[in-house]
Design a protein around this motif. Structure first.
Motif, PDB file in Angstrom:
ATOM      1  N   VAL A  44       0.854  -1.186   0.000  1.00 47.77           N
ATOM      2  CA  VAL A  44       0.000   0.000   0.000  1.00 47.77           C
ATOM      3  C   VAL A  44       0.892   1.238   0.000  1.00 47.77           C
ATOM      4  O   VAL A  44       1.768   1.391   0.853  1.00 47.77           O
ATOM      5  CB  VAL A  44      -0.929   0.014   1.237  1.00 47.77           C
ATOM      6  CG1 VAL A  44      -1.686   1.324   1.333  1.00 47.77           C
ATOM      7  CG2 VAL A  44      -1.879  -1.174   1.202  1.00 47.77           C
ATOM      8  N   ALA A  45       0.656   2.101  -0.980  1.00 48.68           N
ATOM      9  CA  ALA A  45       1.392   3.372  -1.018  1.00 48.68           C
ATOM     10  C   ALA A  45       0.874   4.249   0.118  1.00 48.68           C
ATOM     11  O   ALA A  45      -0.335   4.329   0.356  1.00 48.68           O
ATOM     12  CB  ALA A  45       1.169   4.072  -2.355  1.00 48.68           C
ATOM     13  N   PRO A  46       1.767   4.865   0.880  1.00 48.01           N
ATOM     14  CA  PRO A  46       1.321   5.659   2.015  1.00 48.01           C
ATOM     15  C   PRO A  46       0.484   6.864   1.591  1.00 48.01           C
ATOM     16  O   PRO A  46       0.807   7.555   0.625  1.00 48.01           O
ATOM     17  CB  PRO A  46       2.620   6.110   2.686  1.00 48.01           C
ATOM     18  CG  PRO A  46       3.683   5.892   1.691  1.00 48.01           C
ATOM     19  CD  PRO A  46       3.204   4.888   0.720  1.00 48.01           C
ATOM     20  N   ILE A  47      -0.578   7.063   2.319  1.00 50.04           N
ATOM     21  CA  ILE A  47      -1.425   8.249   2.176  1.00 50.04           C
ATOM     22  C   ILE A  47      -1.547   8.817   3.585  1.00 50.04           C
ATOM     23  O   ILE A  47      -2.325   8.330   4.392  1.00 50.04           O
ATOM     24  CB  ILE A  47      -2.822   7.887   1.623  1.00 50.04           C
ATOM     25  CG1 ILE A  47      -2.700   7.165   0.296  1.00 50.04           C
ATOM     26  CG2 ILE A  47      -3.694   9.137   1.500  1.00 50.04           C
ATOM     27  CD1 ILE A  47      -3.984   6.584  -0.218  1.00 50.04           C
ATOM     28  N   PHE A  48      -0.735   9.795   3.875  1.00 49.63           N
ATOM     29  CA  PHE A  48      -0.714  10.342   5.221  1.00 49.63           C
ATOM     30  C   PHE A  48      -1.843  11.350   5.381  1.00 49.63           C
ATOM     31  O   PHE A  48      -1.987  12.259   4.571  1.00 49.63           O
ATOM     32  CB  PHE A  48       0.646  10.977   5.514  1.00 49.63           C
ATOM     33  CG  PHE A  48       1.773   9.984   5.421  1.00 49.63           C
ATOM     34  CD1 PHE A  48       1.956   9.037   6.403  1.00 49.63           C
ATOM     35  CD2 PHE A  48       2.610   9.972   4.317  1.00 49.63           C
ATOM     36  CE1 PHE A  48       2.974   8.123   6.310  1.00 49.63           C
ATOM     37  CE2 PHE A  48       3.648   9.061   4.210  1.00 49.63           C
ATOM     38  CZ  PHE A  48       3.835   8.125   5.213  1.00 49.63           C
TER      39      PHE A  48
END
Length: 184
Positions: A177-181
Motif C-alpha cells: 500500500v502506497a502511504p497516504i498520510f
C-alpha cells in the motif's frame, strides 16, 4: 545442534526476510509468548518437568522448529531445574525424538492452562498438522480430561491458526500500500 540454545535455533532459522533491498523482520518474530516467572515458581518440580517434556514433544512432533516456536523452546529448556534435564531436552530437540510424558497427577489446578499453552504452541507456526493434533489428543488423556475437551481446545487452536494466517495476509498486503498520510 549439540549444545544448541534457543537463541542459536533462532539464528539458524532467522526471522529476517528480504523486502526489496531492505532486510526486514518477519511479523511473526515481533511477538513471543513466554511463561510468567511467578507461574513457573508456583509449579512443583514434577509439573515443570511434565510441561517441559510435553512442550518439547509438541515442538519436535512435526520434525521442524519454526521461528515462531523459539519462545516455546526457550520456555521448555528453562522450565527444568537441573543441567542434566536441560541436556536431555536439548538432545531430544537435536534428535527430534519424543520423550515419555506421564499422567499429570500433580499441579492439577494448572492442567487446563497447560493444555491451552500446548495448543498455542501448535498454532504458533500458523499451521496445524495431523501429527500435532494427534499428540494434543494424547496429551488430553495424560491431563485426565475427557476426549470432548480436546476437540474444544483443538477448535480454539485451529481458530488461532486462521486468525494468525489472516493477520499475516493483511500484513503482507499492507507492504504494497502506497502511504497516504492524513489526519483522521
Amino acid at each position: 545442534m549439540s549444545e544448541t540454545t534457543a537463541n542459536q535455533v533462532y539464528e539458524l532459522e532467522s526471522g529476517r526476510k528480504k523486502a526489496g533491498d531492505q532486510d526486514t523482520l518477519a511479523f511473526d518474530c515481533m511477538f513471543s509468548t513466554y511463561l510468567n516467572t511467578a507461574f513457573i515458581e508456583s509449579l512443583s518440580s514434577h509439573g515443570k518437568r511434565w510441561l517441559a517434556r510435553a512442550l518439547l514433544n509438541t515442538l519436535v512432533i512435526d520434525k521442524k522448529i519454526s521461528r515462531s516456536e523459539v519462545s516455546y523452546l526457550e520456555d521448555a529448556i528453562n522450565l527444568v531445574e537441573t543441567d542434566e534435564e536441560r541436556k536431555e531436552l536439548k538432545q531430544q530437540v537435536k534428535e527430534r525424538k519424543l520423550l515419555p510424558v506421564d499422567n499429570l497427577d500433580k499441579d492439577r489446578d494448572y492442567a487446563g492452562h497447560f493444555f491451552y499453552y500446548l495448543a498455542m504452541n501448535v498454532a504458533a507456526d500458523g499451521k496445524t498438522k495431523k501429527t500435532e493434533i494427534d499428540y494434543l489428543m494424547k496429551i488430553c488423556g495424560k491431563l485426565g480430561f475427557p476426549r470432548h475437551s480436546a476437540k474444544k481446545v483443538m477448535r480454539w487452536a485451529v481458530d488461532q491458526v486462521k486468525l494468525n494466517n489472516e493477520r499475516q495476509d493483511m500484513v503482507e498486503g499492507f507492504r504494497h500500500v502506497a502511504p497516504i498520510f492524513a489526519e483522521y
